[in-house]
Write an enzyme that holds these catalytic residues in place. Sequence first.
Site, mmCIF file in Angstrom:
data_model
loop_
_atom_site.group_PDB
_atom_site.id
_atom_site.type_symbol
_atom_site.label_atom_id
_atom_site.label_comp_id
_atom_site.label_asym_id
_atom_site.label_seq_id
_atom_site.Cartn_x
_atom_site.Cartn_y
_atom_site.Cartn_z
ATOM 1 N N TYR A 49 2.920 -4.646 0.567
ATOM 2 C CA TYR A 49 3.353 -3.418 0.555
ATOM 3 C C TYR A 49 3.023 -2.891 1.978
ATOM 4 O O TYR A 49 3.704 -2.156 2.775
ATOM 5 C CB TYR A 49 2.343 -2.487 -0.411
ATOM 6 C CG TYR A 49 2.954 -1.948 -1.666
ATOM 7 C CD1 TYR A 49 3.435 -3.129 -2.350
ATOM 8 C CD2 TYR A 49 3.463 -0.683 -1.920
ATOM 9 C CE1 TYR A 49 3.998 -2.725 -3.614
ATOM 10 C CE2 TYR A 49 4.197 -0.254 -3.074
ATOM 11 C CZ TYR A 49 4.375 -1.465 -3.956
ATOM 12 O OH TYR A 49 5.039 -1.132 -4.976
ATOM 13 N N ASP A 88 5.323 -13.970 -14.062
ATOM 14 C CA ASP A 88 6.381 -14.161 -14.924
ATOM 15 C C ASP A 88 5.996 -13.902 -16.283
ATOM 16 O O ASP A 88 6.374 -13.418 -17.480
ATOM 17 C CB ASP A 88 7.378 -14.999 -14.721
ATOM 18 C CG ASP A 88 6.631 -16.611 -14.392
ATOM 19 O OD1 ASP A 88 5.309 -16.549 -14.359
ATOM 20 O OD2 ASP A 88 7.415 -17.255 -14.307
ATOM 21 N N ASP A 92 2.332 -2.913 -9.776
ATOM 22 C CA ASP A 92 3.413 -1.769 -9.765
ATOM 23 C C ASP A 92 4.630 -2.244 -10.798
ATOM 24 O O ASP A 92 5.034 -1.514 -11.524
ATOM 25 C CB ASP A 92 4.284 -2.005 -8.392
ATOM 26 C CG ASP A 92 5.377 -1.009 -8.190
ATOM 27 O OD1 ASP A 92 5.293 0.185 -8.558
ATOM 28 O OD2 ASP A 92 6.372 -1.185 -7.667
ATOM 29 N N LYS A 126 0.701 -15.652 -9.141
ATOM 30 C CA LYS A 126 1.796 -16.435 -9.060
ATOM 31 C C LYS A 126 1.177 -17.572 -8.252
ATOM 32 O O LYS A 126 1.875 -17.907 -7.265
ATOM 33 C CB LYS A 126 2.979 -15.852 -8.494
ATOM 34 C CG LYS A 126 4.473 -16.523 -8.414
ATOM 35 C CD LYS A 126 4.868 -16.744 -9.981
ATOM 36 C CE LYS A 126 6.075 -17.554 -9.929
ATOM 37 N NZ LYS A 126 6.520 -18.003 -11.346
ATOM 38 N N ASP A 170 4.859 -0.250 -14.735
ATOM 39 C CA ASP A 170 5.855 0.426 -15.395
ATOM 40 C C ASP A 170 6.509 -0.050 -16.561
ATOM 41 O O ASP A 170 6.778 0.735 -17.649
ATOM 42 C CB ASP A 170 7.211 0.324 -14.597
ATOM 43 C CG ASP A 170 7.346 1.459 -13.186
ATOM 44 O OD1 ASP A 170 5.914 2.044 -13.091
ATOM 45 O OD2 ASP A 170 8.418 1.918 -12.949
HETATM 46 C C1 IPM Z 1 4.118 3.787 -7.810
HETATM 47 C C2 IPM Z 1 5.305 4.053 -7.253
HETATM 48 C C3 IPM Z 1 4.979 3.630 -5.702
HETATM 49 C C4 IPM Z 1 4.653 2.220 -5.374
HETATM 50 C C5 IPM Z 1 6.344 4.085 -4.721
HETATM 51 C C6 IPM Z 1 6.745 5.396 -4.994
HETATM 52 C C7 IPM Z 1 6.043 3.923 -3.233
HETATM 53 O O1 IPM Z 1 6.108 3.120 -7.736
HETATM 54 O O2 IPM Z 1 2.987 4.353 -7.480
HETATM 55 O O3 IPM Z 1 4.050 2.782 -8.690
HETATM 56 O O4 IPM Z 1 5.452 1.255 -5.262
HETATM 57 O O5 IPM Z 1 3.334 2.175 -5.550
HETATM 58 MG MG MG Z 2 5.603 2.165 -9.364
#
Ligand code: IPM
Ligand code: MG
Length: 354
Positions: free
Chosen positions: A136, A218, A242, A186, A246
Amino acid sequence: MKIALLAGDGIGLEIMTEARKVLDAFSLPDVAYAEADVGGTAYRRHGHPLPPETLEVAKNADAVLFGAVGDPACDNLERHLRPEQAILGLRQALGLFANLRPATMFPGLESMSALRPEIARTIDLLIVRELNGDVYFGEKAIRTLDDGRRQGFDFMSYAEDEVRRIAHVGFRAAQGRGKRLTSVDKANVLETSQLWRDVVIEVAAEYPDVELSHMYVDNAAMQLVRNPGQFDVVVTGNLFGDILSDEASMLAGSIGMLPSASLDANGKGLYEPIHGSAPDIAGQDKANPLATILSAAMMFRYTFARADVADRIERAVRGVLGQGLRTGDIALPGESVVGTRAMGDAVLAALRGA
Ligand code: IPM
Ligand code: MG
């Protein structure tokens, strides 16, 4: 308690309004609020997604409650002016290196999960994601090679102290929960991950009561779907965290339910729902405010050491779900749906009744 309220874009304002009602319900003696613009809203008003005034407000606060940023109208701006840069800028400027993302199944929402209810019911995990390093924040660019081809690159790296401090957060979190820590990397391909794994193993010596295991990312993505109940605390780098967080949120039913905390080394934190700004439903009283309300609960738990307040908020949220209240994102087809404000009011009523 100095609390910065950064509502941001899209549904940010609506969900923040509901969270603010909940905060006000506690009539805390020494609380001061400061509001500021962030994201696309700030870009339009001040020419930058994270204007210096907003950064000042955030720096001066003990905690930041954050709504959401993201605005399709800004998608074609240069990268450093896009709304997402506000959250990356805050994480970096405030040294918020530890991101805690719990994924729990709220009773009654099992059938919202992408998994079978009997598997979904077992989800109770915490992802500890490193937030200040990795690909990042490394050197990145699109350059033209000598032969004229364009090449994009993003430099991935972790220094050992960066790994060590997030590993400590992971081990301590595991001590406070089920005493099991899975470090995700990884290491079969990446040198960055090999160092990550070596350092996590070193740190483990200080936590003999925590059972440490390692998993390739993975496999972790697969195991989260196959058997999420096996995880207690997961510690991982910025990019893997990240993606996995999700995934975990969807398994838990709705991304509209999950809060997060981003902490510095001294307990200062930024608290935000993990969902985005949902521009498609903004301003329509359709957004689920519960993730923001639960983020406020995390703020009391981690920054203000008021677990009593956090517990009460979390109990009130479980209470309204138990009464069957649902916003659109957590309703099954045919179930009746309440709006953002009605959901916030129901949490308030549950708090007053508790
Ligand atoms: C999160 C989001 C952010 C990230 C984006 C909006 C930059 O996806 O907080 O998970 O990738 O960290
Ligand atoms: Mg995110």
